[in-house]
Design a protein around this motif. Structure first.
Motif, PDB file in Angstrom:
ATOM      1  N   TYR A  49      -5.907  -6.185 -23.214  1.00 59.21           N
ATOM      2  CA  TYR A  49      -5.466  -6.819 -24.447  1.00 59.21           C
ATOM      3  C   TYR A  49      -4.352  -6.000 -25.076  1.00 59.21           C
ATOM      4  O   TYR A  49      -4.495  -4.805 -25.346  1.00 59.21           O
ATOM      5  CB  TYR A  49      -6.621  -6.952 -25.440  1.00 59.21           C
ATOM      6  CG  TYR A  49      -6.179  -7.551 -26.754  1.00 59.21           C
ATOM      7  CD1 TYR A  49      -6.011  -8.930 -26.887  1.00 59.21           C
ATOM      8  CD2 TYR A  49      -5.901  -6.747 -27.864  1.00 59.21           C
ATOM      9  CE1 TYR A  49      -5.582  -9.490 -28.086  1.00 59.21           C
ATOM     10  CE2 TYR A  49      -5.471  -7.299 -29.064  1.00 59.21           C
ATOM     11  CZ  TYR A  49      -5.320  -8.673 -29.164  1.00 59.21           C
ATOM     12  OH  TYR A  49      -4.890  -9.225 -30.350  1.00 59.21           O
ATOM     13  N   PRO A  96      -1.469  -6.660 -28.278  1.00 65.49           N
ATOM     14  CA  PRO A  96      -0.978  -7.623 -29.272  1.00 65.49           C
ATOM     15  C   PRO A  96       0.443  -8.096 -28.970  1.00 65.49           C
ATOM     16  O   PRO A  96       0.746  -9.279 -29.142  1.00 65.49           O
ATOM     17  CB  PRO A  96      -1.050  -6.861 -30.600  1.00 65.49           C
ATOM     18  CG  PRO A  96      -1.285  -5.433 -30.260  1.00 65.49           C
ATOM     19  CD  PRO A  96      -1.874  -5.383 -28.887  1.00 65.49           C
ATOM     20  N   ASP A  97       1.316  -7.191 -28.501  1.00 68.48           N
ATOM     21  CA  ASP A  97       2.683  -7.643 -28.202  1.00 68.48           C
ATOM     22  C   ASP A  97       2.699  -8.515 -26.951  1.00 68.48           C
ATOM     23  O   ASP A  97       3.439  -9.503 -26.889  1.00 68.48           O
ATOM     24  CB  ASP A  97       3.649  -6.456 -28.091  1.00 68.48           C
ATOM     25  CG  ASP A  97       3.137  -5.324 -27.226  1.00 68.48           C
ATOM     26  OD1 ASP A  97       3.329  -5.388 -26.009  1.00 68.48           O
ATOM     27  OD2 ASP A  97       2.527  -4.378 -27.774  1.00 68.48           O
ATOM     28  N   THR A 152      -7.088 -10.301 -36.608  1.00 65.64           N
ATOM     29  CA  THR A 152      -6.365 -10.596 -35.368  1.00 65.64           C
ATOM     30  C   THR A 152      -5.205 -11.556 -35.636  1.00 65.64           C
ATOM     31  O   THR A 152      -4.069 -11.298 -35.215  1.00 65.64           O
ATOM     32  CB  THR A 152      -7.322 -11.213 -34.317  1.00 65.64           C
ATOM     33  OG1 THR A 152      -8.343 -10.267 -34.044  1.00 65.64           O
ATOM     34  CG2 THR A 152      -6.581 -11.551 -33.032  1.00 65.64           C
ATOM     35  N   ASP A 158      -2.377  -9.939 -37.281  1.00 72.38           N
ATOM     36  CA  ASP A 158      -1.697  -8.976 -36.411  1.00 72.38           C
ATOM     37  C   ASP A 158      -0.759  -9.701 -35.443  1.00 72.38           C
ATOM     38  O   ASP A 158       0.363  -9.247 -35.205  1.00 72.38           O
ATOM     39  CB  ASP A 158      -2.757  -8.181 -35.615  1.00 72.38           C
ATOM     40  CG  ASP A 158      -2.143  -7.068 -34.759  1.00 72.38           C
ATOM     41  OD1 ASP A 158      -1.190  -6.423 -35.229  1.00 72.38           O
ATOM     42  OD2 ASP A 158      -2.622  -6.861 -33.638  1.00 72.38           O
ATOM     43  N   ARG A 194       3.460  -3.033 -24.680  1.00 73.00           N
ATOM     44  CA  ARG A 194       3.966  -1.850 -25.390  1.00 73.00           C
ATOM     45  C   ARG A 194       2.828  -1.073 -26.049  1.00 73.00           C
ATOM     46  O   ARG A 194       2.851   0.139 -26.109  1.00 73.00           O
ATOM     47  CB  ARG A 194       5.025  -2.270 -26.408  1.00 73.00           C
ATOM     48  CG  ARG A 194       6.281  -2.823 -25.721  1.00 73.00           C
ATOM     49  CD  ARG A 194       7.419  -2.980 -26.682  1.00 73.00           C
ATOM     50  NE  ARG A 194       7.255  -4.131 -27.541  1.00 73.00           N
ATOM     51  CZ  ARG A 194       7.813  -5.330 -27.298  1.00 73.00           C
ATOM     52  NH1 ARG A 194       8.556  -5.518 -26.226  1.00 73.00           N
ATOM     53  NH2 ARG A 194       7.633  -6.316 -28.131  1.00 73.00           N
ATOM     54  N   ALA A 195       1.836  -1.783 -26.586  1.00 74.67           N
ATOM     55  CA  ALA A 195       0.639  -1.111 -27.107  1.00 74.67           C
ATOM     56  C   ALA A 195      -0.566  -1.791 -26.463  1.00 74.67           C
ATOM     57  O   ALA A 195      -0.610  -3.011 -26.365  1.00 74.67           O
ATOM     58  CB  ALA A 195       0.567  -1.235 -28.624  1.00 74.67           C
ATOM     59  N   VAL A 196      -1.522  -0.995 -26.013  1.00 70.84           N
ATOM     60  CA  VAL A 196      -2.664  -1.548 -25.285  1.00 70.84           C
ATOM     61  C   VAL A 196      -3.969  -1.099 -25.937  1.00 70.84           C
ATOM     62  O   VAL A 196      -4.137   0.072 -26.287  1.00 70.84           O
ATOM     63  CB  VAL A 196      -2.641  -1.095 -23.807  1.00 70.84           C
ATOM     64  CG1 VAL A 196      -3.853  -1.634 -23.059  1.00 70.84           C
ATOM     65  CG2 VAL A 196      -1.369  -1.563 -23.129  1.00 70.84           C
ATOM     66  N   LEU A 197      -4.885  -2.058 -26.080  1.00 68.03           N
ATOM     67  CA  LEU A 197      -6.203  -1.761 -26.641  1.00 68.03           C
ATOM     68  C   LEU A 197      -6.976  -0.892 -25.655  1.00 68.03           C
ATOM     69  O   LEU A 197      -7.122  -1.242 -24.485  1.00 68.03           O
ATOM     70  CB  LEU A 197      -6.952  -3.075 -26.893  1.00 68.03           C
ATOM     71  CG  LEU A 197      -8.368  -2.962 -27.455  1.00 68.03           C
ATOM     72  CD1 LEU A 197      -8.346  -2.376 -28.868  1.00 68.03           C
ATOM     73  CD2 LEU A 197      -9.038  -4.329 -27.479  1.00 68.03           C
ATOM     74  N   SER A 198      -7.468   0.255 -26.129  1.00 70.28           N
ATOM     75  CA  SER A 198      -8.188   1.142 -25.215  1.00 70.28           C
ATOM     76  C   SER A 198      -9.667   1.268 -25.567  1.00 70.28           C
ATOM     77  O   SER A 198     -10.467   1.682 -24.740  1.00 70.28           O
ATOM     78  CB  SER A 198      -7.541   2.531 -25.210  1.00 70.28           C
ATOM     79  OG  SER A 198      -7.441   3.032 -26.518  1.00 70.28           O
ATOM     80  N   LYS A 199     -10.033   0.919 -26.803  1.00 66.46           N
ATOM     81  CA  LYS A 199     -11.433   1.115 -27.201  1.00 66.46           C
ATOM     82  C   LYS A 199     -11.750   0.267 -28.433  1.00 66.46           C
ATOM     83  O   LYS A 199     -10.899   0.088 -29.305  1.00 66.46           O
ATOM     84  CB  LYS A 199     -11.653   2.596 -27.529  1.00 66.46           C
ATOM     85  CG  LYS A 199     -13.111   3.013 -27.567  1.00 66.46           C
ATOM     86  CD  LYS A 199     -13.279   4.527 -27.621  1.00 66.46           C
ATOM     87  CE  LYS A 199     -13.047   5.048 -29.011  1.00 66.46           C
ATOM     88  NZ  LYS A 199     -13.256   6.459 -29.216  1.00 66.46           N
ATOM     89  N   ILE A 200     -12.983  -0.241 -28.509  1.00 65.06           N
ATOM     90  CA  ILE A 200     -13.432  -0.921 -29.734  1.00 65.06           C
ATOM     91  C   ILE A 200     -14.731  -0.283 -30.183  1.00 65.06           C
ATOM     92  O   ILE A 200     -15.673  -0.145 -29.393  1.00 65.06           O
ATOM     93  CB  ILE A 200     -13.699  -2.433 -29.500  1.00 65.06           C
ATOM     94  CG1 ILE A 200     -12.455  -3.134 -28.952  1.00 65.06           C
ATOM     95  CG2 ILE A 200     -14.137  -3.101 -30.802  1.00 65.06           C
ATOM     96  CD1 ILE A 200     -12.668  -4.609 -28.683  1.00 65.06           C
TER      97      ILE A 200
END
Lengths: 250, 317
Positions: B65, B67-68, B93, B96, B175-181
């Motif tokens: 995931y 966002p960009d 979300t 964003d 460019r930005a990646v979700l790494s943890k929730i």
């Protein structure tokens, strides 16, 4: 390293909002301005990042020449210089025109790291940060509550509805600042004196036309006068009756 | 008929009510709806989306995931479908993603809208300015009207239809990646989403006393806990629960303000709630001016009794 904090002047929180004679803009008579609350977090985070990674902090705004007041306040807290994209129509500029103008300037400056407030407390769009990042082709994390930077990259924690999300990104990056990210410092006397000598540059704004056209601006409809149901815990049955049978919300 | 692309949010395949509201809003504005669902279990949303008026559902595959990345995919779908509108909910979300989609399309964004109507070839929208002190009616002159919609404001529409499903691979250019929730405690509703909000202020006197607020929220079964700025600043409650100008704007069916005097910044965030109840010791507190129903008195006596009464009323249904 080029660090930039974008700030916006907004009416003081206590401002009694009045509609201008045209019926579609804010009456600016007697309105006093301040830096939007979240933009103060952006300034603080920019200065902190400089303290950690080195470089130079520029405060960038779109506004009238008198926005130098807000810029000086930011310079007093440790930023190095200010820039105003001068715009007499700043208060009506839409988010697309604003984001594009800022992105163009940031590109010219070669900004590595850009901080914005998560939202400006006048229009409440929360849009310019992620929009200008998109125009720049930069990484962007919004509503950031925790930020860890190292050379050329970082990890940002974002406050989402369902919990806290962590994002990994590389520079150039745009971070929009949420409450809890930091505690903005106070400008000391030394800072205030130093700020007077720091440069503020005024540049002409080349903005595109708005796509948002105001039709009317109104005061919200007043709520119908309610009533006091009673005093103390003994009023609970009457309240339940009102919620169940009158308002029918349960 | 113009086409609207609607970004869907879901929880393990169960569509969030706010997304069903967005589908309703698009239809009420005369649009044909193309819904886009992403993430694992996205394929499980298609039946519900069809039943609520989506003509087509695009299921975006992909195991990361960004966002960009998502915004780029959505802008591509908007172009491919020739859509005139892009809608998301005004959730964390939606707020964003939507600005990025707007910028990808070189269009302005209308955030947190409370009305969305067709207006000739384009759209008319209504949204708050200055945290609700003013209400702006706006015309969109953007080629694609991009907007986020306030939750609990638009009506969903059950059409009983079924949607054509399209599977699309998501981009891998991130460019930005979700790494943890780090997920919130199980079963806790977000304050901006819940149909009922029980909020506490300074009048609760101590952080520990918020257990009384939590108990009442739990008794309703579908309520979230809210807080005034004062108690968030004091560290009693997390910022995620703050209602008002520097917190969240809420519009639930029922808002119960306990020990909150009603500063203008707080009122701005909750005064479009359908029904407002105020419980406060001070009969002159400004909150009573906008409350439909008020009880003057000691919250520590009233809250347990009210909690009991709510549990009783729910047991009867």
């Amino acid at each position: 390293m080029k660090i930039v904090a974008c700030i916006k002047r907004v009416p003081l929180t206590e401002t009694q909002a009045k509609v201008a004679a045209d019926g579609k803009s804010l009456d600016s008579a007697g309105v006093e301005y301040m830096t939007s609350f979240y933009d103060e977090l952006a300034v603080e985070q920019a200065v902190k990042s400089k303290e950690q990674l080195g470089g130079e902090v520029t405060i960038l705004t779109i506004g009238p020449g008198s926005a130098s007041k807000e810029l000086r306040e930011s310079l007093a807290k440790g930023a190095d210089k200010g820039e105003i994209l001068v715009d007499d129509n700043w208060s009506m500029r839409d988010n697309r025109a604003t984001a594009k103008a800022l992105a163009n300037r940031l590109r010219e400056m070669g900004a590595d790291l850009v901080f914005c407030g998560r939202v400006a407390t006048d229009r409440d769009n929360a849009s310019v940060g992620p929009m200008l990042a998109t125009y720049l082709g930069a990484a962007c994390v919004t509503d950031v509550v925790e930020l860890e930077l190292s050379e050329g990259k970082g990890i940002a924690k974002r406050e989402a509805d369902s919990g806290v999300e962590s994002y990994e990104f590389s520079f150039p990056a745009v971070i929009t600042c949420q409450k809890d990210l930091n505690e903005p410092r106070y400008a000391g006397l030394k800072g205030i004196m130093a700020a007077k000598k720091k440069p503020i540059e005024e540049l002409p704004l080349e903005a595109e036309d708005n796509q948002i056209e105001p039709l009317s601006l109104d005061l919200p409809p007043a709520r119908a006068e309610g009533r006091i149901i009673g005093e103390g815990a003994d009023a609970v049955p009457a309240l339940m009756d009102a919620l169940l049978n009158e308002a029918k919300v349960l | 008929m113009s086409i609207a692309i609607v970004l869907i949010e879901h929880e393990a395949g169960t569509v969030r009510s706010a997304s069903l509201e967005a589908l309703g809003a698009a239809q009420a504005a005369g649009c044909e709806v193309v819904a886009v669902a992403t993430g694992s279990d996205a394929a499980n949303t298609t039946a519900a989306l069809g039943e609520h008026g989506a003509a087509k559902v695009v299921v975006l595959g992909g195991d990361k995931y960004s966002p960009d990345g998502l915004a780029g995919d959505l802008a591509k779908i908007v172009r491919e479908q020739g859509a005139k509108a892009f809608l998301a909910t005004a959730s964390s979300t939606g707020r964003d993603i939507a600005p990025r989609v707007a910028a990808e399309l070189d269009c302005a964004l209308f955030s947190d809208c409370t009305a969305f109507e067709a207006d000739g070839d384009s759209f008319k929208l209504v949204r708050p300015w200055l945290a609700g002190k003013l209400i702006a009616s706006l015309k969109s002159n953007a080629p694609v009207t991009c907007a986020t919609l306030r939750r609990n404001t638009f009506a969903p529409k059950a059409t009983g239809g079924s949607a054509e499903v399209m599977q699309v691979d998501s981009s891998t250019d991130f460019r930005a990646v979700l790494s943890k929730i780090e997920a919130k405690a199980e079963g806790m509703l977000d304050v901006a989403e819940a149909p009922i909000v029980v909020s506490g202020g300074r009048g609760m006197k101590e952080a520990e006393h918020f257990s009384l607020i939590e108990n009442l929220a739990r008794a309703f079964g579908n309520a979230a806990v809210g807080a005034s700025r004062a108690v968030v600043d004091a560290g009693w409650r997390p910022h995620a629960e703050q209602v008002g100008q520097t917190g969240k704007t809420v519009a639930p069916q029922l808002y119960i303000a306990v020990g909150i005097s009603g500063a203008i910044q707080h009122l701005a965030g909750m005064k479009t709630s359908k029904v407002i109840v105020a419980i406060n010791k001070d009969a002159d507190a400004p909150i009573f001016k906008i409350a439909d129903f008020g009880i003057v008195g000691d919250a520590f006596e009233i809250l347990p009794r009210l909690t009991e009464a709510v549990l009783e009323a729910r047991a009867k249904v």
